[in-house]
Design a protein around this motif. Structure first.
Motif, PDB file in Angstrom:
ATOM      1  N   GLY A 450       0.812  -1.218   0.000  1.00  0.00           N
ATOM      2  CA  GLY A 450       0.000   0.000   0.000  1.00  0.00           C
ATOM      3  C   GLY A 450       0.842   1.264   0.000  1.00  0.00           C
ATOM      4  O   GLY A 450       0.554   2.222  -0.731  1.00  0.00           O
ATOM      5  N   THR A 451       1.903   1.288   0.793  1.00  0.00           N
ATOM      6  CA  THR A 451       2.762   2.476   0.824  1.00  0.00           C
ATOM      7  C   THR A 451       3.516   2.652  -0.498  1.00  0.00           C
ATOM      8  O   THR A 451       3.735   3.779  -0.942  1.00  0.00           O
ATOM      9  N   LEU A 452       3.898   1.537  -1.132  1.00  0.00           N
ATOM     10  CA  LEU A 452       4.571   1.629  -2.433  1.00  0.00           C
ATOM     11  C   LEU A 452       3.634   2.192  -3.505  1.00  0.00           C
ATOM     12  O   LEU A 452       4.034   3.023  -4.324  1.00  0.00           O
ATOM     13  N   VAL A 453       2.396   1.734  -3.507  1.00  0.00           N
ATOM     14  CA  VAL A 453       1.423   2.243  -4.477  1.00  0.00           C
ATOM     15  C   VAL A 453       1.174   3.732  -4.230  1.00  0.00           C
ATOM     16  O   VAL A 453       1.102   4.528  -5.175  1.00  0.00           O
ATOM     17  N   LEU A 454       1.065   4.104  -2.963  1.00  0.00           N
ATOM     18  CA  LEU A 454       0.877   5.517  -2.638  1.00  0.00           C
ATOM     19  C   LEU A 454       2.064   6.341  -3.122  1.00  0.00           C
ATOM     20  O   LEU A 454       1.895   7.416  -3.715  1.00  0.00           O
ATOM     21  N   GLY A 455       3.265   5.851  -2.869  1.00  0.00           N
ATOM     22  CA  GLY A 455       4.443   6.565  -3.342  1.00  0.00           C
ATOM     23  C   GLY A 455       4.484   6.691  -4.854  1.00  0.00           C
ATOM     24  O   GLY A 455       4.903   7.727  -5.398  1.00  0.00           O
ATOM     25  N   SER A 456       4.027   5.647  -5.552  1.00  0.00           N
ATOM     26  CA  SER A 456       3.999   5.690  -7.014  1.00  0.00           C
ATOM     27  C   SER A 456       3.021   6.735  -7.525  1.00  0.00           C
ATOM     28  O   SER A 456       3.274   7.382  -8.546  1.00  0.00           O
ATOM     29  N   ARG A 457       1.939   6.944  -6.819  1.00  0.00           N
ATOM     30  CA  ARG A 457       0.906   7.866  -7.289  1.00  0.00           C
ATOM     31  C   ARG A 457       1.224   9.331  -7.019  1.00  0.00           C
ATOM     32  O   ARG A 457       0.516  10.205  -7.536  1.00  0.00           O
ATOM     33  N   VAL A 458       2.221   9.596  -6.224  1.00  0.00           N
ATOM     34  CA  VAL A 458       2.629  10.989  -6.012  1.00  0.00           C
ATOM     35  C   VAL A 458       3.980  11.276  -6.656  1.00  0.00           C
ATOM     36  O   VAL A 458       4.535  12.364  -6.494  1.00  0.00           O
ATOM     37  N   GLN A 459       4.509  10.307  -7.385  1.00  0.00           N
ATOM     38  CA  GLN A 459       5.796  10.478  -8.059  1.00  0.00           C
ATOM     39  C   GLN A 459       5.557  10.959  -9.488  1.00  0.00           C
ATOM     40  O   GLN A 459       4.747  10.376 -10.203  1.00  0.00           O
ATOM     41  N   PRO A 460       6.224  12.018  -9.922  1.00  0.00           N
ATOM     42  CA  PRO A 460       6.048  12.473 -11.311  1.00  0.00           C
ATOM     43  C   PRO A 460       6.412  11.375 -12.300  1.00  0.00           C
ATOM     44  O   PRO A 460       7.296  10.553 -12.056  1.00  0.00           O
ATOM     45  N   VAL A 461       5.716  11.374 -13.430  1.00  0.00           N
ATOM     46  CA  VAL A 461       5.956  10.384 -14.472  1.00  0.00           C
ATOM     47  C   VAL A 461       7.232  10.741 -15.208  1.00  0.00           C
ATOM     48  O   VAL A 461       7.457  11.903 -15.558  1.00  0.00           O
ATOM     49  N   ARG A 462       8.073   9.737 -15.438  1.00  0.00           N
ATOM     50  CA  ARG A 462       9.289   9.979 -16.222  1.00  0.00           C
ATOM     51  C   ARG A 462       8.905  10.087 -17.698  1.00  0.00           C
ATOM     52  O   ARG A 462       8.238   9.223 -18.242  1.00  0.00           O
ATOM     53  N   ARG A 463       9.373  11.136 -18.312  1.00  0.00           N
ATOM     54  CA  ARG A 463       9.094  11.352 -19.738  1.00  0.00           C
ATOM     55  C   ARG A 463      10.395  11.276 -20.542  1.00  0.00           C
ATOM     56  O   ARG A 463      11.475  11.549 -20.027  1.00  0.00           O
ATOM     57  N   ALA A 464      10.261  10.928 -21.813  1.00  0.00           N
ATOM     58  CA  ALA A 464      11.415  10.941 -22.710  1.00  0.00           C
ATOM     59  C   ALA A 464      11.626  12.367 -23.189  1.00  0.00           C
ATOM     60  O   ALA A 464      10.784  12.928 -23.872  1.00  0.00           O
ATOM     61  N   VAL A 465      12.711  12.964 -22.792  1.00  0.00           N
ATOM     62  CA  VAL A 465      12.980  14.355 -23.130  1.00  0.00           C
ATOM     63  C   VAL A 465      14.400  14.487 -23.647  1.00  0.00           C
ATOM     64  O   VAL A 465      15.252  13.640 -23.404  1.00  0.00           O
ATOM     65  N   MET A 466      14.661  15.584 -24.345  1.00  0.00           N
ATOM     66  CA  MET A 466      16.005  15.891 -24.822  1.00  0.00           C
ATOM     67  C   MET A 466      16.440  17.196 -24.164  1.00  0.00           C
ATOM     68  O   MET A 466      15.769  18.218 -24.295  1.00  0.00           O
ATOM     69  N   SER A 467      17.516  17.153 -23.415  1.00  0.00           N
ATOM     70  CA  SER A 467      17.995  18.338 -22.732  1.00  0.00           C
ATOM     71  C   SER A 467      18.642  19.297 -23.716  1.00  0.00           C
ATOM     72  O   SER A 467      18.978  18.938 -24.846  1.00  0.00           O
ATOM     73  N   GLN A 468      18.851  20.557 -23.274  1.00  0.00           N
ATOM     74  CA  GLN A 468      19.463  21.541 -24.160  1.00  0.00           C
ATOM     75  C   GLN A 468      20.888  21.142 -24.525  1.00  0.00           C
ATOM     76  O   GLN A 468      21.333  21.363 -25.639  1.00  0.00           O
ATOM     77  N   SER A 469      21.620  20.559 -23.570  1.00  0.00           N
ATOM     78  CA  SER A 469      22.983  20.135 -23.878  1.00  0.00           C
ATOM     79  C   SER A 469      22.997  19.044 -24.942  1.00  0.00           C
ATOM     80  O   SER A 469      23.868  19.020 -25.827  1.00  0.00           O
ATOM     81  N   GLN A 470      21.994  18.147 -24.898  1.00  0.00           N
ATOM     82  CA  GLN A 470      21.914  17.101 -25.906  1.00  0.00           C
ATOM     83  C   GLN A 470      21.532  17.684 -27.262  1.00  0.00           C
ATOM     84  O   GLN A 470      22.006  17.237 -28.305  1.00  0.00           O
ATOM     85  N   VAL A 471      20.662  18.723 -27.248  1.00  0.00           N
ATOM     86  CA  VAL A 471      20.279  19.374 -28.494  1.00  0.00           C
ATOM     87  C   VAL A 471      21.483  20.051 -29.128  1.00  0.00           C
ATOM     88  O   VAL A 471      21.728  19.960 -30.327  1.00  0.00           O
ATOM     89  N   LYS A 472      22.287  20.737 -28.309  1.00  0.00           N
ATOM     90  CA  LYS A 472      23.468  21.406 -28.842  1.00  0.00           C
ATOM     91  C   LYS A 472      24.457  20.405 -29.421  1.00  0.00           C
ATOM     92  O   LYS A 472      25.061  20.627 -30.459  1.00  0.00           O
ATOM     93  N   LYS A 473      24.607  19.303 -28.714  1.00  0.00           N
ATOM     94  CA  LYS A 473      25.497  18.264 -29.218  1.00  0.00           C
ATOM     95  C   LYS A 473      24.996  17.713 -30.542  1.00  0.00           C
ATOM     96  O   LYS A 473      25.763  17.474 -31.490  1.00  0.00           O
ATOM     97  N   ALA A 474      23.660  17.522 -30.627  1.00  0.00           N
ATOM     98  CA  ALA A 474      23.081  17.019 -31.866  1.00  0.00           C
ATOM     99  C   ALA A 474      23.245  18.034 -32.994  1.00  0.00           C
ATOM    100  O   ALA A 474      23.554  17.692 -34.132  1.00  0.00           O
ATOM    101  N   ALA A 475      23.054  19.327 -32.662  1.00  0.00           N
ATOM    102  CA  ALA A 475      23.178  20.354 -33.683  1.00  0.00           C
ATOM    103  C   ALA A 475      24.592  20.401 -34.247  1.00  0.00           C
ATOM    104  O   ALA A 475      24.794  20.603 -35.445  1.00  0.00           O
TER     105      ALA A 475
END
Length: 497
Positions: A450-475
């Motif tokens: 129960g505590t694990l499920v509660l912790g999961s429901r208040v944890q932000p969802v991990r999203r696939a993102v590209m940071s600015q440093s990665q964008v600069k490297k890609a550019a």
């Protein structure tokens, strides 16, 4: 100083390439030709300009080009990409599927089951009935009467039989306790197969991301280590020194707590990883913006604290079980007589448990080896867990920003801890009947769930993102490096799961 030195044709060539309609630097779905044209135009413009400048200025001009491309890439990505949309995936990019999440939850349910079976094995005093460790051949139980007699003869040489069962135990009674221990061991091997074989397949076929792959390998290693701990625990109850006067043939409470704690860790790892994978596929979840608000941070920390407290209380219960501490002081809330909440100090810190001549180990040995103090410790931890869960539940009612799923999980935790306290008190008052004691052990794992499920429901969802440093490297990898490699930069998903 070099910005003013860039020729008009160079700037126009670069910016016209960047502003070409229908072209997005970060769009993996955009045609390869326009993106290659951007790179070619940018490189041609700067090469033409650099050929007319001193070599010492070329590096600074190239840095400016990188900045222009990176800045345009960032602004283009911000304008075109929906906030919640994941970047496009190439066919070879690993993805954590829903099936992987459900498989992890199924594996966790098997661990939950083996914890219950292990509790029954201990309560029926069956854990020492099999005196050998045979990981492969031990899967097949005795099938003939002669084989049963051989196993029974091995058990008769154990300290437990000689001290506790030597007078009236029959072959049928031995078969009864043998069945519990055999089922416990076979169930453990089944968990290993159900988890390890799919893990190897998923990693070999690149069906999970590197982050999840590392977790799966860690869980698999922990399962193998748990098998070793199980036999290490059983071996502690087969030593000949337990035949000495005053000794009680049973497994070490330290090793029992290690065995139970490792099982809980395996369960937590499986469940947490499964919930994380499934959450990444779920829809209609609270936004990350809401879950990341500062007002929810204390609640999230409190949830983690409660998880640790529940885990610690469960470990203290393993010491109670290992020392049979539940068979004494079968009263509540008093302990040691009417009006007393704790026995006398002489009973709590007895010098009989100290082994060093100067009694320097008096306190820690009593905390871990004295059944009286061990039971008191468990009472205090259990009461603290109930009070902490109650406080968290009240906190959830007074927190307007808390999402509804999290509030429901807090309600479930409150119900589970109430049930667990009722089971614990009933088990103590009735001198540890097997059904109640097994339910109490299962209740501790249910509360942790129960505590694990509660912790999961208040944890932000991990999203696939590209940071600015990665964008600069890609550019910098497009055009300015003198080459364009499709699929290596723009079509690679920055996977955080």
């Amino acid at each position: 100083m070099f910005r003013s030195s860039i020729c008009a044709s160079c700037r126009l060539s670069l910016r016209s390439a960047l502003r070409r309609p229908g072209t997005s630097l970060l769009s993996a779905s955009a045609p390869l030709a326009p993106r290659a044209n951007i790179a070619f135009a940018a490189q041609t413009a700067f090469s033409r300009f650099n050929s007319t400048r001193p070599t010492s200025q070329n590096a600074s001009i190239t840095k400016l080009a990188h900045g222009l491309l990176a800045g345009r890439a960032i602004s283009t990505a911000s304008a075109e990409a929906p906030p919640a949309a994941a970047p496009s995936l190439s066919p070879s990019t690993p993805v954590n599927s829903k099936a992987t999440g459900y498989w992890l939850l199924f594996s966790a349910s098997l661990v939950f089951g083996i914890v219950v079976v292990g509790g029954l094995t201990r309560l029926t005093e069956s854990g020492l009935s099999i005196t050998e460790w045979k990981p492969v051949t031990g899967t097949i139980p005795p099938l003939t009467h002669a084989e049963w007699e051989t196993e029974f003869a091995k058990y008769k040489n154990s300290p437990e039989y000689k001290v506790l069962r030597s007078e009236d135990m029959t072959l049928a009674e031995f078969q009864y306790i043998f069945a519990f221990e055999w089922a416990h061991r076979v169930w453990g091997r089944a968990i290993g197969l159900v988890f390890v074989v799919p893990t190897l397949y998923l990693i070999a076929r690149r069906r999970v991301t590197p982050r999840i792959a590392k977790r799966l390998l860690g869980i698999g290693a922990l399962i193998g280590f748990q098998g070793f701990i199980g036999w290490w625990m059983v071996a502690s109850g087969l030593k000949d020194e337990l035949l000495e006067e005053g000794k009680h043939p049973r497994v070490s409470q330290y090793r029992l707590a290690t065995h139970l704690g490792t099982a809980f860790l395996v369960y937590v790892a499986m469940l947490n990883t499964g919930l994380e994978v499934l959450k990444s596929h779920a829809k209609n979840l609270p936004s990350n913006e809401l879950l990341s608000k500062p007002e929810l941070k204390p609640f999230r920390r409190y949830t983690h604290f409660l998880m640790a407290l529940v885990f610690l209380t469960a470990l203290s219960g393993a010491f109670v079980a290992g020392l049979d501490a539940g068979m004494i002081y079968n009263e509540f809330p008093t302990m040691g007589g009417p009006g007393r909440l704790a026995p006398p100090l002489s009973d709590l810190f007895s010098p009989d448990y100290a082994t060093s001549p100067d009694h320097s180990d008096l306190y820690w040995r009593n905390f871990l080896e004295n059944p009286v103090l061990v039971q008191l410790d468990h009472r205090i931890l259990a009461t603290t867990t109930f009070a902490a869960t109650l406080a968290l539940w009240v906190y959830s009612k007074r927190l307007p920003l808390l999402p509804l799923p999290a509030k429901r999980a807090a309600d479930a935790c409150m119900a589970l801890v109430t049930m667990q306290v009722a089971l614990g008190i009933s088990t103590l008052l009735m001198c540890v009947p097997i059904p109640l004691a097994a339910a109490h052990q299962a209740g501790s794992l249910a509360l942790l769930t129960g505590t694990l499920v509660l912790g999961s429901r208040v944890q932000p969802v991990r999203r696939a993102v590209m940071s600015q440093s990665q964008v600069k490297k890609a550019a910098g990898a497009v055009g300015l490096a003198g080459m364009y490699v499709p699929g290596k930069v723009w079509e690679k998903r920055i996977e955080v799961m």
